[in-house]
Scaffold this motif. Structure first.
Motif, PDB file in Angstrom:
ATOM      1  N   VAL A  94      53.990  39.089  46.884  1.00 18.52           N
ATOM      2  CA  VAL A  94      52.915  39.443  45.933  1.00 18.52           C
ATOM      3  C   VAL A  94      53.496  40.469  44.874  1.00 18.52           C
ATOM      4  CG1 VAL A  94      50.504  39.882  45.474  1.00 18.52           C
ATOM      5  CG2 VAL A  94      51.226  38.764  47.726  1.00 18.52           C
ATOM      6  N   LEU A  95      53.421  40.177  43.701  1.00 20.40           N
ATOM      7  CA  LEU A  95      53.546  41.168  42.708  1.00 20.40           C
ATOM      8  C   LEU A  95      52.095  41.347  41.944  1.00 20.40           C
ATOM      9  CD1 LEU A  95      55.236  42.719  40.677  1.00 20.40           C
ATOM     10  CD2 LEU A  95      55.467  40.719  39.261  1.00 20.40           C
ATOM     11  N   VAL A  96      51.703  42.445  42.031  1.00 19.87           N
ATOM     12  CA  VAL A  96      50.542  42.955  41.381  1.00 19.87           C
ATOM     13  C   VAL A  96      50.988  43.584  40.149  1.00 19.87           C
ATOM     14  CG1 VAL A  96      48.096  43.892  41.249  1.00 19.87           C
ATOM     15  CG2 VAL A  96      49.227  42.856  43.457  1.00 19.87           C
ATOM     16  N   ILE A  97      50.574  43.071  38.829  1.00 20.57           N
ATOM     17  CA  ILE A  97      50.906  43.661  37.647  1.00 20.57           C
ATOM     18  C   ILE A  97      49.604  44.487  37.098  1.00 20.57           C
ATOM     19  CG2 ILE A  97      51.815  43.516  35.356  1.00 20.57           C
ATOM     20  CD1 ILE A  97      53.053  40.639  36.410  1.00 20.57           C
ATOM     21  N   GLY A  98      49.699  45.727  36.926  1.00 20.81           N
ATOM     22  CA  GLY A  98      48.702  46.635  36.734  1.00 20.81           C
ATOM     23  C   GLY A  98      47.788  47.244  37.896  1.00 20.81           C
ATOM     24  N   ALA A  99      47.760  48.628  37.844  1.00 17.03           N
ATOM     25  CA  ALA A  99      47.211  49.435  38.805  1.00 17.03           C
ATOM     26  C   ALA A  99      45.929  49.849  38.281  1.00 17.03           C
ATOM     27  CB  ALA A  99      47.998  50.304  39.158  1.00 17.03           C
ATOM     28  N   GLY A 100      45.007  49.117  37.671  1.00 19.84           N
ATOM     29  CA  GLY A 100      43.741  49.401  37.331  1.00 19.84           C
ATOM     30  C   GLY A 100      42.906  49.090  38.517  1.00 19.84           C
ATOM     31  N   VAL A 101      41.396  48.929  38.369  1.00 18.35           N
ATOM     32  CA  VAL A 101      40.845  48.807  39.561  1.00 18.35           C
ATOM     33  C   VAL A 101      41.104  47.591  40.436  1.00 18.35           C
ATOM     34  CG1 VAL A 101      38.693  48.207  38.375  1.00 18.35           C
ATOM     35  CG2 VAL A 101      38.427  49.203  40.330  1.00 18.35           C
ATOM     36  N   GLN A 115      50.103  31.962  40.489  1.00 18.74           N
ATOM     37  CA  GLN A 115      49.450  33.034  40.013  1.00 18.74           C
ATOM     38  C   GLN A 115      48.268  33.193  39.944  1.00 18.74           C
ATOM     39  OE1 GLN A 115      51.371  33.633  35.872  1.00 18.74           O
ATOM     40  NE2 GLN A 115      53.255  33.816  36.722  1.00 18.74           N
ATOM     41  N   PHE A 116      47.647  34.271  39.562  1.00 22.86           N
ATOM     42  CA  PHE A 116      46.172  34.671  39.513  1.00 22.86           C
ATOM     43  C   PHE A 116      45.853  35.713  38.445  1.00 22.86           C
ATOM     44  CE2 PHE A 116      47.306  33.349  43.673  1.00 22.86           C
ATOM     45  CZ  PHE A 116      46.580  32.536  44.005  1.00 22.86           C
ATOM     46  N   SER A 117      44.976  35.733  37.823  1.00 21.24           N
ATOM     47  CA  SER A 117      44.566  36.952  36.846  1.00 21.24           C
ATOM     48  C   SER A 117      43.134  37.501  37.296  1.00 21.24           C
ATOM     49  CB  SER A 117      44.116  36.221  35.677  1.00 21.24           C
ATOM     50  OG  SER A 117      45.367  36.070  34.854  1.00 21.24           O
ATOM     51  N   ALA A 118      43.092  38.798  37.172  1.00 19.46           N
ATOM     52  CA  ALA A 118      41.871  39.543  38.055  1.00 19.46           C
ATOM     53  C   ALA A 118      41.406  40.545  37.056  1.00 19.46           C
ATOM     54  CB  ALA A 118      42.547  40.056  39.334  1.00 19.46           C
ATOM     55  N   GLY A 119      40.241  41.050  37.446  1.00 23.05           N
ATOM     56  CA  GLY A 119      39.487  42.006  36.672  1.00 23.05           C
ATOM     57  C   GLY A 119      39.507  41.940  35.041  1.00 23.05           C
ATOM     58  N   ALA A 120      39.604  42.848  34.243  1.00 22.58           N
ATOM     59  CA  ALA A 120      39.667  42.856  32.982  1.00 22.58           C
ATOM     60  C   ALA A 120      40.391  41.823  32.322  1.00 22.58           C
ATOM     61  CB  ALA A 120      39.728  44.029  32.160  1.00 22.58           C
ATOM     62  N   ALA A 178      36.893  45.085  40.707  1.00 22.46           N
ATOM     63  CA  ALA A 178      37.502  45.284  42.063  1.00 22.46           C
ATOM     64  C   ALA A 178      37.439  44.109  42.882  1.00 22.46           C
ATOM     65  CB  ALA A 178      37.039  46.703  42.713  1.00 22.46           C
ATOM     66  N   ALA A 179      36.140  43.494  42.890  1.00 24.79           N
ATOM     67  CA  ALA A 179      35.794  42.143  43.750  1.00 24.79           C
ATOM     68  C   ALA A 179      36.615  41.106  43.448  1.00 24.79           C
ATOM     69  CB  ALA A 179      34.361  41.779  43.612  1.00 24.79           C
ATOM     70  N   ASP A 180      36.830  41.218  42.120  1.00 24.75           N
ATOM     71  CA  ASP A 180      37.838  39.753  41.533  1.00 24.75           C
ATOM     72  C   ASP A 180      39.283  40.377  41.979  1.00 24.75           C
ATOM     73  OD1 ASP A 180      38.159  37.636  40.071  1.00 24.75           O
ATOM     74  OD2 ASP A 180      38.888  38.831  38.433  1.00 24.75           O
ATOM     75  N   GLY A 181      39.760  41.556  41.922  1.00 20.26           N
ATOM     76  CA  GLY A 181      40.952  41.810  42.373  1.00 20.26           C
ATOM     77  C   GLY A 181      41.310  41.720  43.888  1.00 20.26           C
ATOM     78  N   ALA A 182      40.030  41.795  44.558  1.00 22.59           N
ATOM     79  CA  ALA A 182      40.242  41.479  46.204  1.00 22.59           C
ATOM     80  C   ALA A 182      40.410  40.088  46.369  1.00 22.59           C
ATOM     81  CB  ALA A 182      39.104  42.426  46.841  1.00 22.59           C
ATOM     82  N   ARG A 183      39.444  39.610  45.583  1.00 18.79           N
ATOM     83  CA  ARG A 183      39.943  38.063  45.776  1.00 18.79           C
ATOM     84  C   ARG A 183      41.232  37.394  45.445  1.00 18.79           C
ATOM     85  NH1 ARG A 183      34.327  38.115  43.652  1.00 18.79           N
ATOM     86  NH2 ARG A 183      35.228  37.896  41.497  1.00 18.79           N
ATOM     87  N   SER A 184      41.504  37.870  44.315  1.00 16.86           N
ATOM     88  CA  SER A 184      42.974  37.523  43.748  1.00 16.86           C
ATOM     89  C   SER A 184      44.160  38.039  44.791  1.00 16.86           C
ATOM     90  CB  SER A 184      43.492  38.060  42.639  1.00 16.86           C
ATOM     91  OG  SER A 184      42.344  37.583  41.606  1.00 16.86           O
ATOM     92  N   LEU A 229      34.400  48.922  47.889  1.00 23.78           N
ATOM     93  CA  LEU A 229      34.443  48.498  46.340  1.00 23.78           C
ATOM     94  C   LEU A 229      33.819  49.922  45.731  1.00 23.78           C
ATOM     95  CD1 LEU A 229      33.134  44.721  45.955  1.00 23.78           C
ATOM     96  CD2 LEU A 229      35.410  45.510  45.998  1.00 23.78           C
ATOM     97  N   PRO A 230      34.494  50.185  44.488  1.00 29.64           N
ATOM     98  CA  PRO A 230      34.068  51.462  43.941  1.00 29.64           C
ATOM     99  C   PRO A 230      32.535  51.387  43.283  1.00 29.64           C
ATOM    100  CG  PRO A 230      35.294  50.235  42.321  1.00 29.64           C
ATOM    101  CD  PRO A 230      35.332  49.306  43.743  1.00 29.64           C
ATOM    102  N   GLU A 231      32.118  52.336  43.148  1.00 31.08           N
ATOM    103  CA  GLU A 231      30.435  52.541  42.345  1.00 31.08           C
ATOM    104  C   GLU A 231      30.886  52.471  40.920  1.00 31.08           C
ATOM    105  OE1 GLU A 231      27.998  51.718  43.828  1.00 31.08           O
ATOM    106  OE2 GLU A 231      29.132  51.915  45.790  1.00 31.08           O
ATOM    107  N   ASP A 232      29.797  52.029  40.190  1.00 25.56           N
ATOM    108  CA  ASP A 232      30.075  51.918  38.470  1.00 25.56           C
ATOM    109  C   ASP A 232      28.645  51.918  37.978  1.00 25.56           C
ATOM    110  OD1 ASP A 232      29.400  49.455  38.603  1.00 25.56           O
ATOM    111  OD2 ASP A 232      31.293  48.758  37.602  1.00 25.56           O
ATOM    112  N   VAL A 233      28.788  52.141  36.819  1.00 24.28           N
ATOM    113  CA  VAL A 233      27.568  51.578  35.906  1.00 24.28           C
ATOM    114  C   VAL A 233      27.846  50.410  35.380  1.00 24.28           C
ATOM    115  CG1 VAL A 233      26.037  52.583  33.792  1.00 24.28           C
ATOM    116  CG2 VAL A 233      27.292  54.214  35.268  1.00 24.28           C
ATOM    117  N   PRO A 234      26.838  49.457  35.605  1.00 20.31           N
ATOM    118  CA  PRO A 234      27.526  48.273  35.048  1.00 20.31           C
ATOM    119  C   PRO A 234      27.243  48.099  33.657  1.00 20.31           C
ATOM    120  CG  PRO A 234      25.446  48.052  36.723  1.00 20.31           C
ATOM    121  CD  PRO A 234      25.837  49.516  36.427  1.00 20.31           C
TER     122      PRO A 234
END
Lengths: 973, 91, 416
Positions: free
Chosen positions: A172-179, A439-444, A455-461, A474-479
């Motif tokens: 698995v190659l994950v491209i991008g280490a954002g959330v 392939q999958f796309s995740a997050g933004a 993060a949830a989208d990333g976890a699914r991918s 999963l992290p906390e945020d302001v929606p």
């Protein structure tokens, strides 16, 4: 060294260490963790560059790879790198950078006068003028254009740094280490899959800084603890290629003044991935409005990044112009950091975020837009007006104008992987559709907003990509709501840029459409929109929307130019790696190479091989003396040449003879065991392919030699016919070029020489005649002795396993000492073959037939062979085709050159050309071989050899190509 | 990167191989016409779609392989030994 | 509307609102005298020269997408005529002479820049071949100069003439060679053809070629059938597919050739330089980007994208030849689909179907040929016979054996 815009606390910088650096010669201070951009902003530097065409003052616009303006020449001397994005330059102590594309200085740039004639410099202006007079283009106009174009200056010196290359594989190659990427890697890693995580930034999870630092730190710690996960920060995946293979460049030492010893500057990764998760984030896009390019106008998210990550206030008094609620969070980050709020301009009538802003006491101008800006080298304010109102506007003072027109998922790599793009109405942008590859796309990158959702989208991918699953926190945020009211452009007086780097305005796009350049690719090429180093990451869609409006169509109908590599510019040297200089191509060395070096041979390239050209001796006054001395030894005494580079193929099997009969124009099945025969091989199209001698060692065993250049191609040719055309034949092939060293001992004293050392073989002419082959030993080393000749003299070739080469070679030299033996190189070899009229690659150049070079008698009477049928085509049997002849200058001393053409005296019509020339030893002066139309019938006549390139014209006599021993008696003595 | 699953060596990068074109043409036998040889050399399938082609694994097993590859997507669908005929998808 | 500096100034004063479309966007008529399939440089040039040289103006150019975005918009913009075989150099010299007057002829600045093309050589064998080629050109009146190592160094100091692997022995230079702005070539021909009455019909894909009794009668398109008794194919990259619509097999394979451009930098490389031993060539665009490329990926494809092995090789060759480019950055890569013929030379001429003509098989040579290809193709269509310049480029030469294998690579399109 104060940093007036640095906040008191916060950010991922090390405030305990202060780094000093220079920009345009002036000294500033920053901290580890800063980029050059953040450090300049901390020091209050607003003007950092000039635009490409109009030389307008420009400031820092973004905080990452999408930066259009803040480009610097980084470092000095041989390490100078032009066009380096300040937003990605990691600060180090002593960093030196300079602004570019300005003269004499950044503040006073003479070419900013271009702004005065900007209307003339409209899109495509150069296609419409500079045409008169015709000769002026190269002399006057183009030099002017070239001088003013380009951005930074290249170093012009060889790069002192090294680059490394890595081939990698992962599940698995994950491209991008954002959330999203972190979550995907965490889940995939937990399933046990081999995971690689590439992030172009030096900080992993940078977007979480100041939002959920706890989740970020815990996740990074968990990933670091997984042995099956490879984390690659500072690594940009630049392109996606077939079969889930990507290219990436890791900036190993760019954050240091120079690479430490034994460390590459950058490392090029070719990664073969089972599945890929694109967690590449998104790029905020701007809105085009008049004068949207002044220093102080900045993408909203970038401004928040400067505050949260770098502890830098990008201005004192901030105004936000946005059409979406998510952007408000960026402004609130500034608000919380103490930046004075000038207010918010929003084309929407109302939204939850507007209410939240008002609750914070921030002025919100609803249903309003920015219609212009003021300031010279820095922003001083913006003019705002209600949507639809004419003429009534308000001037709001601000030194910082945050802009957000929405976000564009970074779909470049997904799109390069042939994933279709879908139009998202809520986001008014392109999002990835259903991928074609694994392939999958995740997050933004997948159009998902908010840290938690991403993060949830990333976890699914991550789960889908690894084929397993694992529960993660999963992290906390302001929606945040990224839904936009599409707003691409605010029309008004002044230039509304859609490409800030290349100075392309909305009007330029409209002009292109008006002139018929309506297709997105035409408009792009006509205006240069998105063709800058930022590749339109924040303005590409804006320009497309302006074009759509001009065409009266929707943005999605207009589409986008194809996303091609590279996602971000790629260092040339990194891809070149270590395959440069003398390592650009392999150098093949004969097993006798060390001896040649000791003998001080002058070497020459022969394909990949390095071969001795000649061996200088103290008696020689120049190279020709050496060559002639060596050749004379071969003609009159004895000489030895290293011919190990010739291709050698071992052919065995019950059908070996039948196989060779089909490959060669002549017959091998009637060749006696212990005999060799010259063979000629055609391509299937009837053109000569290669030649060489083939020996029969046993009923079912042949030893084939090829020319040096064709060793590989002939081997492949044989394999092709054997495996695909005649697989029923019982034949096996092995290339033994490297296994056997070979040396040719030529000259009247050759028999006398080798008789002294060859054991177990009667070398008398009767027992071992011309074309005989036998096994023997020399000094206990196994050898094969061939009585074959390329020089035209009595000659033997001795082949021995490569490890014995020098033993046998020295034995030959010692044995020949009494006869004055000389080693001879490729030059003398060439001389001897020209005198003899043997053909080589100069004549067998892939364009000649057997008849052209006088070898038509090599065709067997009956039976199929490769090339036989097509060689009969009229174009290849035309009697007038150029044919091999010999040449001598009428005035014997005159020099001829290879590449001269043959003409009738006084004519300039070429009738042929010279393939090879040499000074001769058996004749006076120069001789040559040539291909000449109706050559055979011209023998005995005179022509001229012309080389206009050298200003040379030589009267020549056309003669037989066989200058020496045409009866071929010497080889049989 | 085109990756070919060599029946002898496993999945390998395209750099290990040498391409040799259309694998559906058959060399005419002895005595065949110039026309037949012309077609063998010059008349090659050039489809936009699935293509059966020779790849020579020169840096591996030295075997010629019949590869079914798509000329738009570059997907490798099947790899067969020289004497086999792989299945070619209709679309 | 004529383009000039004065017009530019006048329009600027009016806010650039007065500019008219460079070409019309007419609906297809039901029939034409000649249909040209393919709105790239070659097709547009064919239409232009049909109108200008032969007075045939009832012509349609049918393009499946927008004009000029196939190989015309994807090449590395080099123009030159430095070929060895006379059939080739006379043809390309005709093209080069048309390039030299193109701006004035078309009233469109295609930025033809005769900055010089230098082919480096590194060994005796390649030098001899270069000398043979240069002399062939000179004897036939085409400019060529032989440079020694020091002259190469003086002209382009960036070249590491002493590089460890392939030290430069010298170069063959054609000073009249150079570059042109590729997009502008398509646009300029389109505008000029349009002004002479040619209909340029974009987004009109040909789906069939109608043949009755061995001659063409028209085409089927996505915008309906269109009649014509003469049809010219100018669809390099896709010639096989279009020719098959008329039932013709052509000795052509489609292959991808990659190209690259670097970030823009101040002037660095003043000529077009080719590094034969490394399969590499480079020039610098007027915008500042270094435009460079190498060889084919080497397998049949219709996709306009290549793979990393060729990238790796080309970029290594670049640094091997010019080490100081190492810290520059590549900005974009792309690929174009080449019509690779079986002897490396093009096909311009008649076909076995009456009224069907083609300009095809351009291998790497298509862009530089553009005006010459159009000129010869137009002549062939107008006269139903080839011009002397393209007589050798006949389709049946593979049957007759009159091959034009400039480099001796043999009938292997992927190696041409």
């Amino acid at each position: 060294m104060t940093q007036p815009f640095r906040t008191r606390a916060g950010g991922q910088i090390d405030r305990t260490v202060t780094l000093s650096f220079r920009f345009d010669g002036k000294v500033y201070a920053g901290h580890p963790g800063d980029t050059l951009a953040s450090a300049l902003l901390a020091n209050g530097v607003r003007l950092v560059g000039r635009s490409f065409k109009l030389h307008r003052p420009r400031g820092i616009y973004a905080a990452g790879a999408e930066e259009p303006n803040a480009l610097a020449e980084l470092r000095t001397g041989a390490r100078r790198e032009p066009n380096t994005r300040m937003t990605q330059i990691e600060l180090y102590a002593g960093l030196e950078a300079a602004s570019q594309n300005r003269w004499p200085s950044l503040r006073w740039d003479l070419l900013s006068l271009n702004g005065l004639i900007a209307p003339v410099l409209s899109s495509g202006f150069y296609y419409k003028t500079f045409m008169w007079p015709a000769s002026f283009w190269e002399k006057v106009y183009e030099p002017l254009i070239r001088r003013s174009s380009g951005l930074g200056r290249a170093a012009g010196l060889a790069d002192p740094d090294r680059y490394d290359t890595v081939n990698a594989h992962c599940d698995v190659l994950v491209i991008g280490a954002g959330v999203a990427g972190l979550a995907a890697a965490l889940v995939a890693g937990a399933t046990g899959a081999r995971v690689m995580l590439c992030e172009q930034d030096f900080l992993l999870g940078a977007g979480l800084v100041g939002q959920d630092d706890g989740w970020r730190e815990a996740t990074l710690a968990a990933l670091a603890a997984m042995a099956n996960v490879t984390l690659l920060p500072r690594t940009n995946v630049f392109g996606a290629y077939d079969a889930n293979v990507v290219g990436a460049v890791e900036r190993v030492a760019d954050h240091l003044p120079e690479p430490p010893p034994h460390t590459p500057r950058q490392r090029y990764w070719t990664i073969r991935a089972g599945t890929i998760v694109h967690a590449t984030g998104a790029h905020e896009r701007f809105i085009a409005f008049p004068d949207n390019d002044r220093p102080g106008v900045m993408l909203a998210g970038a401004a928040a990044t400067y505050v949260a990550r770098y502890g830098v206030k990008p201005g004192n008094r901030a105004l936000l112009f946005a059409n979406n609620d998510a952007a408000y969070l960026s402004l609130f980050t500034l608000h919380d950091a103490g930046v004075v709020m000038a207010g918010i301009v929003d084309p929407r009538a109302e939204s939850p975020a507007q209410a939240a802003a008002r609750a914070r006491g921030i002025t919100v101008w609803s249903a309003s837009q920015v219609i212009g800006t003021s300031g010279a080298l820095a922003l001083t304010g913006a003019r705002i007006a209600r949507v639809g109102s004419a003429g009534t506007d308000t001037l709001v003072a601000a030194d910082l104008l945050l802009v957000s027109g929405g976000i564009n998922p970074a779909v470049q790599l997904a799109s390069q992987s042939r994933t279709p793009l879908d139009w998202s109405e809520p986001l008014a942008t392109w999002v990835p559709g259903v991928p074609v590859l694994a392939q999958f796309s995740a997050g933004a990158a997948n159009g998902v907003s908010g840290l938690r959702e991403a993060a949830a989208d990333g976890a699914r991918s991550g789960a889908a990509a690894s084929g397993g699953d694992a529960a993660i926190a999963l992290p906390e945020d302001v929606p945040a709501d990224a839904t936009v009211l599409p707003l691409w452009e605010v029309k008004g007086r002044g230039k509304a840029f859609v490409d800030i780097q290349d100075d392309v305005t909305a009007n330029d796009i409209r002009l292109a459409a008006r002139e018929g350049y309506k297709h997105i690719e035409h408009a792009k090429r006509y205006t240069t929109h998105t063709m800058g180093t930022d590749q339109g990451k924040s303005g590409g869609l804006v320009g497309a929307a302006v074009l759509a409006e001009a065409r009266g169509e929707t943005v999605q109908n207009v589409g986008m130019p194809t996303f091609r590599p590279f996602t971000s510019p790629v260092t040339w040297g990194a891809i070149a790696g270590a395959n440069i200089g003398k390592h650009f191509a392999p150098t093949r060395l004969s097993p006798l190479h060390d001896w040649h070096v000791k003998r001080a041979a002058v070497f020459m390239d022969a394909g990949q091989w390095l071969r001795p050209a000649y061996y200088p001796a103290p008696v020689d006054s120049d190279g020709w003396d050496s060559v002639l001395r060596e050749a004379r030894a071969a003609r009159r005494g004895v000489a030895v040449c290293d011919v190990s580079t010739l291709g050698k193929i071992d052919v065995q099997g019950r059908d070996a003879a039948r196989f060779l009969d089909r490959l060669y124009t002549n017959t091998f099945s009637n060749l006696a065991i212990g005999r060799a025969r010259y063979g000629l091989m055609l391509r299937e199209d009837g053109i000569v392919f290669d030649d060489g001698t083939t020996s029969r060692l046993a009923q079912d065993h042949f030893f084939v030699t090829t020319t040096t250049a064709n060793a590989g191609p002939v081997m492949q040719h044989m394999e092709f016919y054997l495996q695909t055309v005649w697989p029923e034949l019982d034949v096996t092939l092995a290339s033994v070029t490297d296994q056997w060293a070979a040396m040719s001992i030529a000259g009247p004293k050759s028999r006398a020489t080798i008789s002294k050392i060859v054991d177990g073989l009667d070398l008398s002419n009767e027992a071992f005649p011309f074309m005989a082959v036998a096994d023997a030993t020399v000094r206990g080393c196994a050898v094969r002795v061939f009585r074959i000749s390329f020089s035209g003299e009595m000659a033997y070739e001795i082949a021995t396993p490569a490890g014995h080469a020098e033993t046998v070679w020295r034995a030959v030299l010692e044995a020949g000492e009494e006869f004055g033996i000389e080693p001879y190189g490729v030059e003398a070899l060439g001389l001897l073959r020209i005198e003899k009229g043997h053909v080589t690659g100069a004549e067998l150049n892939g364009q000649t037939t057997a008849a052209d070079v006088g070898l038509e008698k090599m065709f067997k009477k009956r039976g199929d062979f490769v090339g036989r049928v097509l060689a009969q085509r009229p174009g290849l049997t035309d009697a007038a085709r150029p044919r091999l002849v010999g040449l001598r200058p009428v005035t014997r001393g005159e020099q001829m050159r290879a590449g001269m053409h043959l003409v009738e005296t006084g004519s300039s019509h070429s009738l042929g050309w010279i393939t090879a020339v040499t000074r001769a030893v058996e004749l006076d002066g120069w001789i040559g071989l040539a291909m000449l139309e109706n050559g055979a019938s011209r023998i005995g006549s005179r022509m001229q050899a012309a080389s206009p390139l050298h200003g040379a014209l030589v009267d020549v006599e056309i003669v037989s190509p066989h200058f020496v021993d045409p009866e071929n008696a010497r080889v049989r003595v | 990167m085109i990756r070919i699953d060599c029946p002898w060596c496993g999945v390998r990068d395209e750099v290990e191989f040498t391409y040799r074109g259309d694998a559906t043409v058959v060399r005419p036998g002895e005595g065949a016409s110039e026309e037949a040889f012309h077609d063998f050399v010059y008349k090659r399938a050039n489809p936009r779609g699935w293509h059966v082609e020779w790849w020579y694994h020169g840096a591996g097993c030295r075997q010629f392989l019949k590869v079914v590859r798509h000329t738009m997507t570059h997907e490798v669908r099947a790899v067969a030994r020289a004497t086999e005929m792989p299945e070619v998808p209709a679309e | 509307m004529r383009y000039s500096g004065l017009r530019l100034f006048a329009e600027a004063l009016r806010g650039n609102t007065g500019w008219k479309p460079a070409w019309r966007d007419p609906p297809p008529k039901r029939s034409y005298d000649v249909i040209i399939i393919g709105g790239g440089g070659h097709g547009l040039a064919t239409a232009y020269y049909l109108a200008k040289e032969h007075g045939i103006t009832n012509v349609a150019v049918l393009e499946k997408g927008p004009i000029g975005l196939g190989n015309t918009g994807r090449n590395t913009t080099i123009v030159r005529s430095n070929y060895m075989l006379p059939q080739n150099h006379f043809f390309y010299e005709k093209a080069l002479s048309l390039w030299e007057g193109l701006e004035q002829d078309l009233n469109y600045n295609a930025m033809v820049s005769q900055r010089g093309v230098i082919n480096l050589f590194h060994a005796e064998g390649t030098r001899n071949a270069a000398v043979r080629r240069g002399n062939a050109m000179r004897l036939d009146g085409i400019d060529a100069d032989l440079l020694d190592k020091e002259q190469v160094r003086a002209l382009c100091p960036l070249i590491d003439v002493d590089n460890g692997r392939f030290p430069v022995l010298g170069g063959l230079m054609q000073r009249r060679g150079g570059t042109a702005r590729h997009d502008a070539v398509a646009w300029g021909f389109a505008r000029a053809a349009d002004q002479r009455g040619v209909d340029i019909i974009q987004h009109c894909e040909v789906t069939g070629i109608d043949v009755e009794g061995g001659r063409v009668t028209g085409v089927q398109t996505t915008r309906g059938p269109i009649k014509a008794n003469k049809i010219g194919l100018a669809v390099a990259g896709n010639t096989s597919r279009l020719a098959q619509m008329a039932g013709i097999d052509v000795p052509i394979e489609s292959h991808v050739l990659q190209a690259f451009v670097s970030e823009g930098v101040k002037p660095l490389v003043d000529q077009v330089i080719t590094f034969g031993a490394g399969h590499f060539y480079i020039s610098q665009s007027d915008k500042g980007g270094l435009v460079f490329g190498g060889g084919l990926d080497g397998w049949n494809t219709y996709a306009q994208r290549g793979n990393l092995p060729v990238v790796d090789h080309v970029w290594s060759a670049g640094i091997a030849m010019m080490p100081s480019l190492s810290r520059l950055r590549g900005l974009r890569q792309w690929g174009g689909v080449m019509d690779m013929s079986f002897d490396g030379s093009p096909i311009i001429g008649k076909t076995p179907i009456d009224g069907l003509y083609m300009t095809a098989g351009w291998c790497y040579g298509g862009f530089k040929a553009t005006p010459g290809s159009g000129w010869c193709h137009a002549w062939t269509i107008a006269n139903d016979a080839p011009h002397k310049l393209n007589e050798a480029y006949r389709l049946d030469r593979f049957r007759t054996g009159h091959l034009l294998d400039e480099r001796g690579n043999g009938p292997y399109p992927w190696m041409q």
